[in-house]
Design a protein around this motif. Structure first.
Motif, mmCIF file in Angstrom:
data_model
loop_
_atom_site.group_PDB
_atom_site.id
_atom_site.type_symbol
_atom_site.label_atom_id
_atom_site.label_comp_id
_atom_site.label_asym_id
_atom_site.label_seq_id
_atom_site.Cartn_x
_atom_site.Cartn_y
_atom_site.Cartn_z
ATOM 1 N N ASP A 17 0.826 -1.213 0.000
ATOM 2 C CA ASP A 17 0.000 0.000 0.000
ATOM 3 C C ASP A 17 0.861 1.263 0.000
ATOM 4 O OD1 ASP A 17 -2.246 -1.559 0.035
ATOM 5 O OD2 ASP A 17 -2.506 -1.422 2.222
ATOM 6 N N LEU A 18 2.048 1.177 0.566
ATOM 7 C CA LEU A 18 2.967 2.309 0.582
ATOM 8 C C LEU A 18 3.783 2.373 -0.707
ATOM 9 C CD1 LEU A 18 4.163 4.593 2.346
ATOM 10 C CD2 LEU A 18 5.804 2.933 3.211
ATOM 11 N N ILE A 25 4.109 7.323 -9.163
ATOM 12 C CA ILE A 25 4.647 8.670 -9.454
ATOM 13 C C ILE A 25 6.146 8.604 -9.775
ATOM 14 C CG2 ILE A 25 2.915 9.878 -8.083
ATOM 15 C CD1 ILE A 25 5.046 10.195 -5.882
ATOM 16 N N HIS A 26 6.656 7.390 -10.025
ATOM 17 C CA HIS A 26 8.056 7.177 -10.405
ATOM 18 C C HIS A 26 9.024 7.718 -9.345
ATOM 19 C CE1 HIS A 26 6.554 5.922 -14.281
ATOM 20 N NE2 HIS A 26 5.881 7.056 -14.366
ATOM 21 N N LEU A 27 8.683 7.487 -8.087
ATOM 22 C CA LEU A 27 9.526 7.921 -6.983
ATOM 23 C C LEU A 27 10.692 6.956 -6.830
ATOM 24 C CD1 LEU A 27 9.891 9.806 -4.483
ATOM 25 C CD2 LEU A 27 8.609 8.101 -3.199
#
Length: 112
Positions: A17-18, A25-27
């Motif tokens: 979920d995290l 968002i391509h973090l």
């Protein structure tokens, strides 16, 4: 200066979920994890040293700082900062009482 950056591969189990919104968002999770670890270290250090920090702050409020910076020293023309001042044996000249020389430094003649 910081020490050289030695990297080690690490496997971290993270809640899906995290992780799902982070991937969406391509973090880049590596710097995010490093920032989280640094934040946790800072918070732990503050918690471990809370008592000493509070004691130091109480001492400063009670006695003032040992050597006040020049900008915090009182002068006859007003105090620049309202900090507790320890007693001083003699008054120091303030910056308002120092008159600049009328002759530029590079044109002054110095005795040989």
């Amino acid at each position: 200066m910081n020490a050289p950056d030695h990297r080690s591969p690490v496997i971290i189990d993270t809640s899906e979920d995290l992780l799902r919104p982070a991937k969406h968002i391509h973090l880049d999770t590596t710097p995010a994890a490093e920032d989280g670890i640094r934040t946790a270290q800072s918070e732990k250090w503050l918690q471990d040293n809370k008592e000493a920090i509070n004691a130091y702050n109480r001492d400063i409020r009670k006695n003032g700082i040992a050597i006040p910076p020049l900008w915090a020293r009182p002068c006859p023309h007003g105090t620049l900062r309202n900090l507790p001042q320890p007693p001083r044996p003699r008054a120091l000249p303030c910056r308002h009482s120092i008159q600049p020389s009328r002759t530029p430094h590079h044109t002054r003649r110095h005795p040989a």
